[in-house]
Design an enzyme around this catalytic site. Structure first.
Site: not given
Length: 401
Positions: A58, A61, A284, A330, A356
């Protein structure tokens, strides 16, 4: 001690393969594993038994074979490597890892195969779908709806056509968007309503190619951010886990402590906006998100100025940035190059940068440091459990002139 026929895995590379000191690589290895010349792997002290039956097939992960210590070190290594590429270094704090089964949003795929609906993630480096019978990252609430969805989608899925499922936990229950199906007529409406009532679905939307159409939403769907209920647009971005969100908020608050006025850039729904004291400017580009933030701030009587602004095409100018005591960034994975270049010469005393993507963060960090800022510390956050996806929050302070 190893002989000439064996070697030891010393670290895990960015894509998840283990590496030896002489550069040999091996999939599904952990630091301390022994790699024999014939490719045989002898597990070491940091190699755990993967909990999920679907690992490593899968694609949800990649690192279930790592224990928490080596997974945390993998995150630190990713950040250190990105910084080193830009001649930067700083204090990297111990990563805050989200526990298993806490991810409250996910994008899955569904297809009708051999007369049965399969739902899950794609295999690693493949389009083949893994029909998940268990999941160690999704919350139990999200996973519980998978089996009932197989039954419902059997009515709508066409052979050889995939649907995409967006699942999010909202205040009122499950928010569900399904892309790639058509569900017309009274029978379809009744099936959707029955499904929603039976499985705590707060909103059910379908996108057949022309945009989301809400089929079920008995009351407005919200997500509570720092105590403020915020209207949740369909498939809107939300931090993956509640504790990951909390860790990022804690780091941002620490980085902006004492600021009376803050600019929250790439504010989204207001994850950080509503966590900050004092007056906040929230910028934003996503229209639905900023309208939700604005409405929630008004109802909560919070001193927030919400601005619908594309910070890539029209970043805040240096003069505008000079008005704030602190800046919060962010951005998406691409980073905030245009905004960072204008922020670098500003007078803002402190910056909290949430990222991220360690690579785009390090690039922007170099701009800021060249402009007169110091990178004080980085707080890694591992809310994508057992994934190669790395997140962080960092503090910059303006060096004295």
């Amino acid at each position: 001690m190893t002989d000439h026929l064996t070697d030891t895995i010393i670290r895990v590379a960015a894509r998840g393969d283990g590496l030896t000191a002489d550069g040999r690589s091996a999939a599904l290895t952990a630091p301390g594993d022994t790699l024999a010349a014939d490719g045989t792997i002898i597990p070491g002290p940091h190699h755990q038994v993967p909990p999920c039956r679907h690992f490593p097939t899968c694609g949800g992960c990649q690192l279930q074979h790592l224990d928490d210590e080596s997974f945390a070190q993998f995150i630190i290594d990713r950040i250190q490597g990105a910084l080193a590429a830009h001649n930067l270094s700083t204090d990297i704090r111990p990563p805050k890892l989200s526990p298993p089964k806490t991810r409250r949003r996910a994008a899955l795929q569904a297809e009708l195969k051999q007369g049965r609906v399969q739902i899950g993630f794609s295999e690693n480096a493949s389009h083949a779908l893994v029909d998940i019978q268990e999941c160690w990252v999704l919350t139990p609430e999200l996973f519980a709806v998978i089996a009932p969805l197989r039954v419902l989608l059997a009515k709508f899925l066409r052979k050889n056509r995939r649907a995409r499922l967006h699942l999010t936990q909202a205040d009122q229950g499950l928010d569900l968007l399904i892309e790639g199906i058509e569900a017309e007529g009274l029978d379809a409406a009744e099936a959707i309503s029955a499904f929603a009532l039976a499985h705590n679905v707060a909103r059910f939307a379908i996108d057949s190619g022309v945009g989301p159409e809400i089929r079920w939403e008995p009351e407005p769907v919200t997500v509570t951010l720092s105590g403020v209920p915020v209207p949740l647009p369909v498939a809107a971005f939300l931090q993956a886990t509640k504790d990951g969100e909390g860790a990022l908020i804690e780091a941002v608050r620490l980085a902006t402590a004492g600021a009376a006025t803050v600019a929250d850039l790439f504010a989204g729904l207001g994850t950080f906006t509503f966590a900050l004291p004092g007056k906040v400017y929230a910028g934003e580009a996503a229209r639905d998100a900023i309208l939700s933030l604005k409405g929630a701030a008004a109802l909560a009587r919070r001193p927030v100025f919400a601005d619908h602004r594309d910070l890539y095409r029209r970043p805040l100018t240096t003069a505008e940035l000079d008005r704030f005591d602190a800046i919060v960034l962010d951005p998406p994975r691409a980073g905030a190059r245009e905004q960072a270049l204008l922020l670098a010469p500003s007078k803002a005393p402190s910056i909290a940068y949430v990222s991220c993507n360690p690579s785009s963060f390090a690039r922007d960090a170099e701009f800021l440091c060249q402009g007169g800022y110091t990178l004080d510390w980085i707080q890694p956050v591992g809310q994508f459990r057992w994934s190669t996806h790395v997140e962080l929050a960092a503090k910059f302070t303006r060096r004295p002139a």
